[in-house]
Design a protein around this motif. Structure first.
Motif, PDB file in Angstrom:
ATOM      1  N   ARG A  90       0.821  -1.210   0.000  1.00  0.00           N
ATOM      2  CA  ARG A  90       0.000   0.000   0.000  1.00  0.00           C
ATOM      3  C   ARG A  90       0.861   1.269   0.000  1.00  0.00           C
ATOM      4  O   ARG A  90       0.487   2.300   0.553  1.00  0.00           O
ATOM      5  CB  ARG A  90      -0.962  -0.006   1.203  1.00  0.00           C
ATOM      6  CG  ARG A  90      -1.886  -1.212   1.223  1.00  0.00           C
ATOM      7  CD  ARG A  90      -2.557  -1.412   2.567  1.00  0.00           C
ATOM      8  NE  ARG A  90      -3.617  -0.477   2.837  1.00  0.00           N
ATOM      9  CZ  ARG A  90      -4.908  -0.686   2.588  1.00  0.00           C
ATOM     10  NH1 ARG A  90      -5.309  -1.815   2.041  1.00  0.00           N
ATOM     11  NH2 ARG A  90      -5.809   0.226   2.888  1.00  0.00           N
ATOM     12  N   TYR A 100      -7.364   2.431  -1.506  1.00  0.00           N
ATOM     13  CA  TYR A 100      -7.095   1.005  -1.361  1.00  0.00           C
ATOM     14  C   TYR A 100      -8.302   0.310  -0.725  1.00  0.00           C
ATOM     15  O   TYR A 100      -9.148   0.945  -0.087  1.00  0.00           O
ATOM     16  CB  TYR A 100      -5.869   0.780  -0.473  1.00  0.00           C
ATOM     17  CG  TYR A 100      -4.543   1.010  -1.160  1.00  0.00           C
ATOM     18  CD1 TYR A 100      -3.959   0.010  -1.930  1.00  0.00           C
ATOM     19  CD2 TYR A 100      -3.859   2.219  -1.032  1.00  0.00           C
ATOM     20  CE1 TYR A 100      -2.733   0.207  -2.561  1.00  0.00           C
ATOM     21  CE2 TYR A 100      -2.635   2.430  -1.652  1.00  0.00           C
ATOM     22  CZ  TYR A 100      -2.080   1.420  -2.427  1.00  0.00           C
ATOM     23  OH  TYR A 100      -0.881   1.619  -3.050  1.00  0.00           O
ATOM     24  N   CYS A 140     -10.292  -1.427   1.953  1.00  0.00           N
ATOM     25  CA  CYS A 140     -10.255  -1.312   3.417  1.00  0.00           C
ATOM     26  C   CYS A 140     -10.594  -2.669   4.027  1.00  0.00           C
ATOM     27  O   CYS A 140     -11.635  -3.263   3.701  1.00  0.00           O
ATOM     28  CB  CYS A 140     -11.244  -0.251   3.895  1.00  0.00           C
ATOM     29  SG  CYS A 140     -11.202   0.005   5.681  1.00  0.00           S
ATOM     30  N   HIS A 141      -9.711  -3.170   4.906  1.00  0.00           N
ATOM     31  CA  HIS A 141      -9.892  -4.496   5.484  1.00  0.00           C
ATOM     32  C   HIS A 141     -10.410  -4.458   6.925  1.00  0.00           C
ATOM     33  O   HIS A 141     -10.459  -5.491   7.587  1.00  0.00           O
ATOM     34  CB  HIS A 141      -8.574  -5.270   5.435  1.00  0.00           C
ATOM     35  CG  HIS A 141      -8.040  -5.464   4.054  1.00  0.00           C
ATOM     36  ND1 HIS A 141      -7.097  -4.631   3.489  1.00  0.00           N
ATOM     37  CD2 HIS A 141      -8.331  -6.386   3.110  1.00  0.00           C
ATOM     38  CE1 HIS A 141      -6.813  -5.046   2.262  1.00  0.00           C
ATOM     39  NE2 HIS A 141      -7.551  -6.100   2.000  1.00  0.00           N
ATOM     40  N   HIS A 176      -8.882  -0.858  11.366  1.00  0.00           N
ATOM     41  CA  HIS A 176      -7.491  -0.458  11.540  1.00  0.00           C
ATOM     42  C   HIS A 176      -6.954   0.245  10.293  1.00  0.00           C
ATOM     43  O   HIS A 176      -5.827   0.754  10.315  1.00  0.00           O
ATOM     44  CB  HIS A 176      -6.617  -1.673  11.858  1.00  0.00           C
ATOM     45  CG  HIS A 176      -6.576  -2.698  10.770  1.00  0.00           C
ATOM     46  ND1 HIS A 176      -7.669  -3.479  10.435  1.00  0.00           N
ATOM     47  CD2 HIS A 176      -5.578  -3.063   9.915  1.00  0.00           C
ATOM     48  CE1 HIS A 176      -7.338  -4.288   9.453  1.00  0.00           C
ATOM     49  NE2 HIS A 176      -6.084  -4.048   9.105  1.00  0.00           N
ATOM     50  N   GLU A 177      -7.737   0.285   9.208  1.00  0.00           N
ATOM     51  CA  GLU A 177      -7.295   0.913   7.961  1.00  0.00           C
ATOM     52  C   GLU A 177      -8.205   2.080   7.596  1.00  0.00           C
ATOM     53  O   GLU A 177      -9.427   2.030   7.823  1.00  0.00           O
ATOM     54  CB  GLU A 177      -7.259  -0.096   6.811  1.00  0.00           C
ATOM     55  CG  GLU A 177      -6.189  -1.162   6.989  1.00  0.00           C
ATOM     56  CD  GLU A 177      -6.152  -2.171   5.849  1.00  0.00           C
ATOM     57  OE1 GLU A 177      -5.185  -2.952   5.798  1.00  0.00           O
ATOM     58  OE2 GLU A 177      -7.083  -2.177   5.021  1.00  0.00           O
ATOM     59  N   ASP A 178      -7.630   3.116   7.036  1.00  0.00           N
ATOM     60  CA  ASP A 178      -8.367   4.305   6.608  1.00  0.00           C
ATOM     61  C   ASP A 178      -9.057   4.003   5.281  1.00  0.00           C
ATOM     62  O   ASP A 178      -8.389   3.716   4.283  1.00  0.00           O
ATOM     63  CB  ASP A 178      -7.396   5.472   6.447  1.00  0.00           C
ATOM     64  CG  ASP A 178      -8.072   6.750   5.976  1.00  0.00           C
ATOM     65  OD1 ASP A 178      -9.299   6.739   5.735  1.00  0.00           O
ATOM     66  OD2 ASP A 178      -7.361   7.763   5.818  1.00  0.00           O
ATOM     67  N   PHE A 225      -7.703   5.945   2.258  1.00  0.00           N
ATOM     68  CA  PHE A 225      -6.256   5.973   2.006  1.00  0.00           C
ATOM     69  C   PHE A 225      -5.927   5.582   0.564  1.00  0.00           C
ATOM     70  O   PHE A 225      -6.325   4.525   0.089  1.00  0.00           O
ATOM     71  CB  PHE A 225      -5.546   5.040   2.980  1.00  0.00           C
ATOM     72  CG  PHE A 225      -4.055   5.009   2.805  1.00  0.00           C
ATOM     73  CD1 PHE A 225      -3.284   6.115   3.128  1.00  0.00           C
ATOM     74  CD2 PHE A 225      -3.422   3.880   2.299  1.00  0.00           C
ATOM     75  CE1 PHE A 225      -1.901   6.101   2.965  1.00  0.00           C
ATOM     76  CE2 PHE A 225      -2.044   3.858   2.135  1.00  0.00           C
ATOM     77  CZ  PHE A 225      -1.290   4.971   2.467  1.00  0.00           C
ATOM     78  N   GLN A 271      -5.358  -5.631  -2.351  1.00  0.00           N
ATOM     79  CA  GLN A 271      -5.146  -4.252  -1.910  1.00  0.00           C
ATOM     80  C   GLN A 271      -5.751  -3.219  -2.858  1.00  0.00           C
ATOM     81  O   GLN A 271      -6.267  -2.191  -2.415  1.00  0.00           O
ATOM     82  CB  GLN A 271      -3.636  -3.976  -1.771  1.00  0.00           C
ATOM     83  CG  GLN A 271      -2.885  -4.925  -0.857  1.00  0.00           C
ATOM     84  CD  GLN A 271      -3.284  -4.814   0.597  1.00  0.00           C
ATOM     85  OE1 GLN A 271      -3.981  -3.886   1.004  1.00  0.00           O
ATOM     86  NE2 GLN A 271      -2.859  -5.761   1.411  1.00  0.00           N
TER      87      GLN A 271
END
Length: 551
Positions: A303, A311, A313-314, A317-319, A322, A419
């Motif tokens: 990433r 990207y 998002c999983h 914890h991820e933006d 982003f 991703q």
């Protein structure tokens, strides 16, 4: 027409890659250059008692191939000195290979190898791998490179040597990856990798001799696959010095164009202005430090590529917004390209995301408006290119540097698909669209990102968009297939032009260097999915045989 030849190749099916005369029966060579191409009778008339006549028994002959994006020193070093890993190796297989290598080393020696697949690195980044890697290393420091060569996995002993512990600040442009509990995982991203590489390199005895062996190994390998010209995508002064020494001794069996990193690279050595100032000292007939290398982003698997869309998002914890960040601003890139113009050097711009591709095109457009046509600009790796940006390549004179070795269904693509947003991933490597737009498409292996710099896998993949291994199903963006003549051009006359050698190599044509190969079969008489089985029987560089499969 000249009256005599040093060498004549006859009884051949010659695919010249010269659009004015695509096919011939024979050609003649004098003083390392092709002097005539045509039918066997006319070429035979140039023979004297001293002419070497090579009868190839009706086999296909074509120009030597070009690799516009490779790392000869690193590839040769891995082949000659290091542990070979496959991106498909499981964790248990990797640990077993590390354990075997460690058992053969003297105390304190590093276990160095690659490449490990993105799924392994992703799993390691979550933590829990260090103990197993420590046990396999048996007290030796371990450094393993991922398939992008932008990231590393090291063990606890290596972390100790480089002085990294919990709480150590990240280096500029890099990251010591921590798990969810804030513990070191051994994964190093981007320029954090350089810290470990420098420590490992400092432990090597007689690095100059190792490098000479590495380059000789690399040259033997690329010649065996029919490659007689290569652009090293990031080359430092010690590499240039070794290549110049080989050329001075008459041992350099390929044209090598160098790309000089503008900013800190994964190896220790001068970069930027300090490197530009000395690179010319190592220029030789076949060593040409003619490009500057710019990194605009990282790789999508971690990433770190700059994308136009967020990207995947999983989780929390991820933006979800982003998109990654480019390493350079538009003004920075313009400034670097302006410097290229001042120095008379081309530029190879690493752009793994569609956002960085647009950034590069915007900067090039600004420079072209003020500087005119100027030097050659290449964008690597054209993995993701927004449809709106494809028509911009040709008018701006931008080379699309593609890596067909890594885009078929594979471990690395599985990681990218995890991703990169689906709509972007489905447009991967738009080769057909780039060619139809008039862009100059040139191919490179990015070896040792791939295990071997075998161009026949790349040519096949351009045509089929499938993995040559039938055990791996599927196709990647099959609408982007090229024809066989187009795919061959992407490995011959196109990269020759892209490297600034378009008047010297890339075709069997009078006035060009006599770089050519003899094949075991006619590429135009076999099924596309068997192109990867092509064998080079002989490789000639400037009229001199530098590879013989029988030997």
């Amino acid at each position: 027409m000249p009256q005599h030849a040093d060498l004549i190749v006859t009884n051949a099916v010659v695919y010249t890659c010269d659009l004015a005369q695509e096919w011939a029966e024979a050609f003649a060579v004098a003083d390392g250059e092709i002097i005539a191409v045509g039918n066997a009778a006319d070429i035979g008339a140039l023979s004297t008692s001293e002419t070497e006549v090579v009868d190839v028994d009706g086999r296909m002959v074509m120009p030597g191939l070009c690799d516009v994006h490779t790392h000869l020193g690193s590839g040769g070093m891995q082949a000659a000195w290091e542990l070979s890993l496959l991106p498909t190796d499981t964790l248990d297989e990797i640990l077993a290979k590390v354990r075997d290598r460690a058992a053969s080393l003297a105390p304190g020696e590093w276990v160095v190898g690659g490449v490990i697949g993105s799924p392994i690195l992703e799993a390691a980044a979550k933590g829990g791998f260090l103990q197993a890697l420590d046990e396999a290393g048996a007290g030796h420091p371990v450094l393993l490179r991922d398939e992008s060569w932008h990231n590393r996995l090291i063990n606890s002993r290596a972390l100790e040597i480089i002085g990294v512990e919990k709480g150590t600040p990240d280096p500029e442009g890099g990251k010591y990856v921590l798990d969810a509990h804030g513990e070191l995982t051994g994964v190093l991203q981007e320029l954090a990798s350089k810290v470990a590489e420098d420590a490992m390199a400092a432990s090597v005895e007689n690095p100059e001799e190792r490098l000479r062996v590495a380059f000789r190994t690399a040259l033997r390998m690329v010649n065996s696959f029919g490659i007689t010209a290569a652009q090293d995508a990031a080359i430092l002064e010690h590499n240039l010095r070794a290549l110049a020494d080989l050329d001075d001794k008459g041992e350099l069996t390929a044209w090598v164009v160098g790309s000089l990193p503008s900013r800190p690279f994964f190896e220790e050595g001068a970069v930027g202005e300090e490197l530009y100032a000395v690179a010319g000292n190592h220029r030789r007939t076949h060593v040409r430090p003619d490009f500057i290398k710019l990194f605009l982003d990282g790789v999508p698997m971690t990433r770190t590529s700059a994308m136009l869309s967020p990207y995947i998002c999983h989780g929390d914890h991820e933006d979800p917004d982003f998109k990654g960040e480019p390493y350079l601003s538009l003004d920075d890139v313009v400034k670097e390209l302006e410097r290229c113009c001042e120095l008379g050097l081309g530029a190879k711009l690493h752009c793994a995301g569609d956002g960085s591709v647009r950034l590069a095109l915007d900067a090039i457009e600004r420079v072209r408006k003020t500087r005119g046509d100027g030097p050659i600009f290449q964008i690597a790796h054209v993995v993701y290119v927004d449809p709106e940006d494809i028509p911009r390549f040709a008018p701006l004179g931008v080379v699309a540097d593609a890596s067909p070795y890594i885009w078929f269904p594979s471990v690395i693509q599985d990681s990218c698909a995890n991703q990169v947003p689906g709509a972007t991933f489905e447009r991967s490597f738009p080769c057909r669209d780039l060619v139809d737009s008039g862009a100059l498409l040139a191919a490179g292996s990015d070896w040792p990102v791939v295990p071997l710099p075998n161009p026949w896998f790349g040519i096949e993949t351009l045509v089929t968009r499938a993995n040559p291994d039938p055990a791996v199903p599927g196709e990647l963006n099959p609408a982007q297939r090229l024809s066989l003549p187009e795919a061959i051009a992407v490995f011959t006359r196109n990269p020759a032009k892209a490297m600034g050698l378009g008047d010297k190599i890339g075709a069997i044509q009078p006035g060009r260097s006599a770089d050519f190969i003899v094949l075991n079969h006619n590429l135009f008489e076999i099924e596309p999915n068997t192109i990867h089985q092509t064998q080079v029987l002989a490789t000639y560089f400037e009229g001199r045989q530098v590879y013989d499969s029988a030997a």
